[in-house]
Motif scaffolding. Structure first.
Motif, short mmCIF file in Angstrom:
data_model
loop_
_atom_site.label_atom_id
_atom_site.label_comp_id
_atom_site.label_asym_id
_atom_site.label_seq_id
_atom_site.Cartn_x
_atom_site.Cartn_y
_atom_site.Cartn_z
N LEU A 63 36.47 -32.50 18.15
CA LEU A 63 35.47 -31.44 18.35
C LEU A 63 36.13 -30.19 18.93
O LEU A 63 35.82 -29.06 18.53
N LYS A 64 37.07 -30.39 19.83
CA LYS A 64 37.78 -29.25 20.43
C LYS A 64 38.56 -28.48 19.37
O LYS A 64 38.54 -27.24 19.34
N THR A 65 39.22 -29.21 18.47
CA THR A 65 39.96 -28.56 17.39
C THR A 65 39.02 -27.77 16.48
O THR A 65 39.35 -26.65 16.05
N GLN A 92 42.17 -21.91 30.85
CA GLN A 92 41.58 -21.31 29.65
C GLN A 92 40.11 -20.97 29.86
O GLN A 92 39.56 -20.13 29.15
N VAL A 93 39.47 -21.64 30.83
CA VAL A 93 38.03 -21.47 31.03
C VAL A 93 37.71 -20.91 32.41
O VAL A 93 36.92 -19.96 32.54
N ILE A 145 35.12 -17.84 20.63
CA ILE A 145 35.48 -18.70 21.75
C ILE A 145 36.90 -18.40 22.18
O ILE A 145 37.84 -18.48 21.40
N ALA A 146 37.06 -18.02 23.46
CA ALA A 146 38.38 -17.65 23.97
C ALA A 146 39.13 -18.81 24.61
O ALA A 146 40.35 -18.77 24.71
N GLY A 147 38.42 -19.83 25.06
CA GLY A 147 39.07 -20.96 25.71
C GLY A 147 38.18 -22.18 25.74
O GLY A 147 36.95 -22.06 25.77
N LEU A 156 33.83 -17.52 26.46
CA LEU A 156 33.60 -16.62 25.34
C LEU A 156 34.21 -15.25 25.61
O LEU A 156 34.43 -14.86 26.76
N ASP A 157 34.46 -14.52 24.53
CA ASP A 157 34.92 -13.14 24.67
C ASP A 157 33.85 -12.27 25.31
O ASP A 157 34.14 -11.38 26.09
N ASP A 158 32.59 -12.53 24.97
CA ASP A 158 31.45 -11.79 25.51
C ASP A 158 30.51 -12.78 26.17
O ASP A 158 29.83 -13.55 25.49
#
Length: 415
Positions: free
Chosen positions: A81-83, A125-126, A91-93, A229-231
């Motif tokens: 699911l992550k892949t 990453q998050v 999604i940035a991270g 997320l980017d936004d």
């Protein structure tokens, strides 16, 4: 140059030295009252915006923008699911996590905790937990080490520091010949972090993902995936899209849903403060009514002469509306300049006031945010100034209408 008669005479009345200085004084106080109200509104709402931004930043420092989990609160085969989610450009991270309730005990101290399992190498990453460490390091959370990082208030309550051992009690019971006993695990404190939010500093404990899986008996599974997320403001929309498009039965939650009551309370408080402080502007605006009523009374003869020369009631009404509008306009502009200046410099002005009077408005040992943050929102400035000016314009209608109803014969009878 062409000038409409009401505008020309209205500006003449505004610039002229009045015989009644009391009227001039009320005009000045009305103008200053409008300016003070507008400046106070802009400054207070900017400070509230700053607090909201600061709190949102601190909350999102420990909460993901979006969380994806399974129907039973766990995810199996989460790597696949992550892949799949990594292919989404928004999604940035992504980072997996395990969460569970427990109790931490040390000597005679017992404290309820939220135990969170993470992969330290993916957590950046998050969330920025590394930047919130005040002692120790997340790199110590190696698989099988059963080391743990505690919030500062939690560590202070338990009376522990790096190297001390605590006992974690989980709600998963163990059946033994002696009966059912709680599941206990001794862990070593490897670090202390401070977010600046009581709910995390006083209750959150972080350990390695594999150790948490053993502790909560979900080998090979995680509680879910946290997404950055980017936004961040697109989180509700993306959470809904993922729920509808991901193959399988998944649940999603975004940061606005997780803290909906908190941000709704901030919005309500901001609205209430706007209404309360706008009463300052309203009081000053209604002083304009007093000013214009006295001006109309003082100018009865002038009004009568203008009427006999052919001025229409609408023209007379316009003359006195110009006066009230000028007072409101100048007051609004002065308030806007003062409010914007103070909003941009509140973080400098407040420490100077504290140093001057020897006080501290937000002591660091009491409040998590010990400085007054400020963020000027231009939409708020436009709303405040336009509303204040519109109110000043509206309150001129009644005295101007009264002036337009003046009968020349009655006004000149005793002249």
């Amino acid at each position: 140059m062409f000038k409409p008669l009401p505008l020309y005479i209205g500006l003449r009345y505004t610039r002229a030295k009045r015989r009644n200085y009391f009227i001039s004084f009320i005009s000045l106080t009305s103008m200053l009252g409008v300016a003070l109200g507008v400046a106070a509104l802009i400054t207070v709402l900017s400070v509230m915006n700053g607090f909201e931004k600061e709190l949102r930043t601190r909350i999102l420092g420990m909460v993901a923008h979006v969380i994806v989990t399974g129907p039973d609160g766990t995810l199996e085969h989460w790597q696949a699911l992550k892949t799949q989610l990594e292919e989404n450009a928004k999604i940035a991270g992504i980072a997996p996590f395990i969460e569970g309730q427990g109790m931490a005990t040390h000597r005679n101290q017992v404290q309820g905790t939220l135990v969170r399992g993470i992969l330290p190498q993916q957590e950046d990453q998050v969330l920025d937990i590394h930047g919130k460490m005040v002692a120790g390091s997340l790199d110590a959370l190696r698989p099988g080490s059963f080391q743990i990082v505690l919030g500062m208030d939690l560590a202070r309550t338990l009376g522990v520091f790096i190297g001390d051992k605590i006992t974690l009690v989980t709600p998963h019971a163990t059946t033994t010949p002696a009966g059912i006993i709680p599941r206990l695990k001794r862990v070593t404190v490897a670090g202390v972090f401070q977010v600046g939010m009581y709910e995390y500093d006083s209750a959150l404990a972080i350990m390695n993902l594999e150790d948490a899986a053993v502790l909560f008996r979900i080998p090979g599974k995680v509680s879910g995936l946290r997404l950055k997320l980017d936004d961040l403001f697109s989180a509700p929309r993306l959470a809904r899209e993922l729920r509808e498009t991901l193959p399988g039965n998944y649940r999603t939650a975004d940061w606005t849903y997780q803290h909906a009551n908190f941000f709704r309370a901030l919005k309500t408080e901001k609205t209430v403060m706007f209404v309360i402080l706008f009463l300052i502007v309203a009081v000053a605006a209604f002083n304009i009514v007093s000013t214009l009523v006295m001006v109309v009374t003082d100018k009865q003869a002038d009004i009568a002469i203008l009427r006999t020369l052919g001025a229409t009631p609408a023209s007379i009404m316009g003359i006195f509306m110009v006066q009230g509008t000028v007072i409101g306009f100048i007051g609004t502009i002065l308030g806007m300049i003062g409010g914007i200046t103070l909003a941009f410099n509140v973080e400098t002005v407040v420490p100077q006031i504290e140093a001057l009077f020897g006080v501290q408005f937000l002591p660091a040992d009491v409040y998590y945010i010990s400085e007054l943050p400020s963020e000027l929102n231009w939409d708020d400035v436009i709303t405040i100034c336009s509303t204040a000016f519109l109110l000043c314009l509206l309150v001129t209608l009644y005295p101007a209408w009264q002036a337009a109803r003046t009968h020349p014969a009655e006004a000149l009878r005793y002249e």
